[in-house]
Scaffold this motif. Structure first.
Motif, PDB file in Angstrom:
ATOM      1  N   ASN A  32       0.656  -1.173   0.156  1.00  0.00           N
ATOM      2  CA  ASN A  32      -0.337  -0.609   0.008  1.00  0.00           C
ATOM      3  C   ASN A  32       0.569   1.162  -0.224  1.00  0.00           C
ATOM      4  N   GLN A  33       1.673   1.081  -0.854  1.00  0.00           N
ATOM      5  CA  GLN A  33       2.611   2.738  -1.234  1.00  0.00           C
ATOM      6  C   GLN A  33       2.435   3.155  -2.040  1.00  0.00           C
ATOM      7  N   PHE A  34       1.450   2.945  -2.900  1.00  0.00           N
ATOM      8  CA  PHE A  34       1.322   3.718  -4.418  1.00  0.00           C
ATOM      9  C   PHE A  34       0.214   4.701  -3.935  1.00  0.00           C
ATOM     10  N   ILE A  35       0.197   5.939  -4.043  1.00  0.00           N
ATOM     11  CA  ILE A  35      -1.126   6.778  -3.977  1.00  0.00           C
ATOM     12  C   ILE A  35      -2.209   6.875  -4.824  1.00  0.00           C
ATOM     13  N   GLN A  36      -3.559   6.927  -3.910  1.00  0.00           N
ATOM     14  CA  GLN A  36      -4.517   6.624  -4.746  1.00  0.00           C
ATOM     15  C   GLN A  36      -5.237   7.440  -5.226  1.00  0.00           C
ATOM     16  N   ASP A  37      -5.596   7.588  -6.481  1.00  0.00           N
ATOM     17  CA  ASP A  37      -6.618   7.961  -7.518  1.00  0.00           C
ATOM     18  C   ASP A  37      -6.194  10.072  -7.257  1.00  0.00           C
ATOM     19  N   VAL A  38      -4.396   9.982  -7.457  1.00  0.00           N
ATOM     20  CA  VAL A  38      -3.889  11.610  -8.032  1.00  0.00           C
ATOM     21  C   VAL A  38      -3.470  11.125  -9.068  1.00  0.00           C
ATOM     22  N   ARG A  39      -3.344  11.849  -9.658  1.00  0.00           N
ATOM     23  CA  ARG A  39      -2.709  12.395 -11.356  1.00  0.00           C
ATOM     24  C   ARG A  39      -2.004  13.918 -11.671  1.00  0.00           C
ATOM     25  N   PRO A  40      -1.029  12.821 -12.318  1.00  0.00           N
ATOM     26  CA  PRO A  40       0.177  14.909 -12.478  1.00  0.00           C
ATOM     27  C   PRO A  40      -0.751  15.484 -13.846  1.00  0.00           C
ATOM     28  N   LEU A  41      -0.472  16.709 -13.061  1.00  0.00           N
ATOM     29  CA  LEU A  41      -1.405  18.001 -13.987  1.00  0.00           C
ATOM     30  C   LEU A  41      -0.029  17.837 -15.153  1.00  0.00           C
ATOM     31  N   ASN A  42       1.012  17.683 -14.699  1.00  0.00           N
ATOM     32  CA  ASN A  42       2.593  17.394 -16.000  1.00  0.00           C
ATOM     33  C   ASN A  42       3.240  16.855 -16.482  1.00  0.00           C
ATOM     34  N   PRO A  43       2.721  15.539 -17.236  1.00  0.00           N
ATOM     35  CA  PRO A  43       2.512  13.309 -16.971  1.00  0.00           C
ATOM     36  C   PRO A  43       4.257  13.612 -17.670  1.00  0.00           C
ATOM     37  N   ALA A  44       4.940  14.743 -17.858  1.00  0.00           N
ATOM     38  CA  ALA A  44       6.164  14.592 -18.534  1.00  0.00           C
ATOM     39  C   ALA A  44       7.039  14.670 -17.235  1.00  0.00           C
ATOM     40  N   ALA A  45       6.614  15.388 -15.997  1.00  0.00           N
ATOM     41  CA  ALA A  45       7.788  16.039 -14.910  1.00  0.00           C
ATOM     42  C   ALA A  45       8.321  14.451 -14.485  1.00  0.00           C
ATOM     43  N   ARG A  46       9.163  14.362 -13.928  1.00  0.00           N
ATOM     44  CA  ARG A  46       9.124  13.649 -13.018  1.00  0.00           C
ATOM     45  C   ARG A  46       9.582  13.565 -11.434  1.00  0.00           C
ATOM     46  N   MET A  47       9.834  13.509 -10.425  1.00  0.00           N
ATOM     47  CA  MET A  47       9.719  13.775  -9.163  1.00  0.00           C
ATOM     48  C   MET A  47      10.531  12.861  -8.711  1.00  0.00           C
ATOM     49  N   VAL A  48      11.524  12.927  -7.407  1.00  0.00           N
ATOM     50  CA  VAL A  48      11.938  12.382  -6.026  1.00  0.00           C
ATOM     51  C   VAL A  48      12.697  13.571  -5.571  1.00  0.00           C
ATOM     52  N   GLY A  49      12.176  13.431  -3.999  1.00  0.00           N
ATOM     53  CA  GLY A  49      11.968  14.007  -3.025  1.00  0.00           C
ATOM     54  C   GLY A  49      11.851  13.789  -1.011  1.00  0.00           C
ATOM     55  N   GLU A  50      12.124  13.701  -0.305  1.00  0.00           N
ATOM     56  CA  GLU A  50      11.974  13.149   0.557  1.00  0.00           C
ATOM     57  C   GLU A  50      10.718  14.041   0.913  1.00  0.00           C
ATOM     58  N   ALA A  51      10.461  13.531   1.586  1.00  0.00           N
ATOM     59  CA  ALA A  51       8.200  13.956   1.849  1.00  0.00           C
ATOM     60  C   ALA A  51       8.401  15.271   3.176  1.00  0.00           C
ATOM     61  N   TYR A  52       7.948  16.555   2.763  1.00  0.00           N
ATOM     62  CA  TYR A  52       7.520  17.274   3.670  1.00  0.00           C
ATOM     63  C   TYR A  52       5.955  17.661   3.452  1.00  0.00           C
ATOM     64  N   THR A  53       5.279  17.531   5.161  1.00  0.00           N
ATOM     65  CA  THR A  53       3.848  17.094   5.295  1.00  0.00           C
ATOM     66  C   THR A  53       3.327  17.949   5.625  1.00  0.00           C
ATOM     67  N   LEU A  54       2.215  18.695   4.912  1.00  0.00           N
ATOM     68  CA  LEU A  54       1.206  19.209   5.213  1.00  0.00           C
ATOM     69  C   LEU A  54      -0.791  18.593   6.245  1.00  0.00           C
TER      70      LEU A  54
END
Length: 237
Positions: A32-54
């Protein structure tokens, strides 16, 4: 004991798909590590980073009005100004996209500050403009109403849930055109190294399938295929 993601492994994760990562996590018992029901606004973008939460809780009319944004300690505004460069802001919006979790101005500020991306299980306003940015942004759907209508910002950098996934500050968040996966911090270097090599193998398999090869003996690989891949691997970039 430190679990800091190395620069080498950060770069490797930018080459790895969330599909490959979820399989590596499944091998270790994480389902259960894949966030459900979220989609990219820019599908070409890639993202890797530490979580900072709100974290948001439901709004209350006497507390959530336009005047609160004048307070420099307002958690949403403060988080935007304090999220470290290279991190990913992850917002717990309780899977409620009926009001925006943030908008174009705040997301532009994160981008300009060098943040790696932003994710919410709610929605963002100004989404057409955000989609034109060279920035990794993930949400459930566009949402024009201000966050104050539904969301009360309360906590920064605490454990949250986002799209039914537990997210702890410092977890490694990876996003691609398919979605977002959260890697427990203590596993990130190990998984990065393994999945980078798996990506090389999958690219090899894809090449052979396009040449007309059967998947039998190829994927999973038999001994002959493993030897063939070993000879092919040095040319993979």
């Amino acid at each position: 004991m430190t679990h800091a993601l190395t620069d080498e492994n950060r770069a490797k994760l930018k080459r790895v798909s969330t599909a490959t990562l979820t399989t590596a996590l499944f091998k270790r018992g994480f389902r259960n590590q894949f966030i459900q029901d979220v989609r990219p606004l820019n599908p070409a973008a890639r993202m890797v980073g530490e979580a900072y939460t709100l974290r948001y809780i439901p709004a209350r009319e006497d507390l959530d009005h336009l005047g609160v944004f004048e307070d420099w300690e307002h958690p949403q505004r403060k988080a935007v100004e304090e999220c470290p460069p290279g991190h990913v802001m992850v917002i717990d919006s309780r899977k409620d996209p009926r009001a925006a979790s943030a908008g174009g101005i705040l997301i532009s500020r994160l981008h300009q500050r060098g943040v790696a991306g932003i994710v919410t299980d709610g929605g963002f306003r100004d989404s057409p403009e955000i989609a034109g940015m060279d920035f990794a942004v993930y949400h459930n759907r566009p949402s024009a109403p201000t966050n104050l209508i539904r969301h009360h910002a309360t906590d920064i950098n605490v454990p949250i849930g986002c799209g039914d996934v537990p997210v702890f500050p410092g977890d490694i968040v990876v996003g691609d055109g398919e979605g977002v996966v959260v890697i427990p911090a203590h596993l990130a270097n190990e998984i990065a190294a393994e999945t980078y090599e798996q990506t090389a193998f999958e690219d090899f398999v894809e090449e052979k399938v396009r040449e007309g090869r059967t998947i039998f003996g190829l994927y999973p690989a038999n001994e002959a295929t493993k030897a063939e891949f070993k000879a092919w691997r040095p040319g993979w970039k």
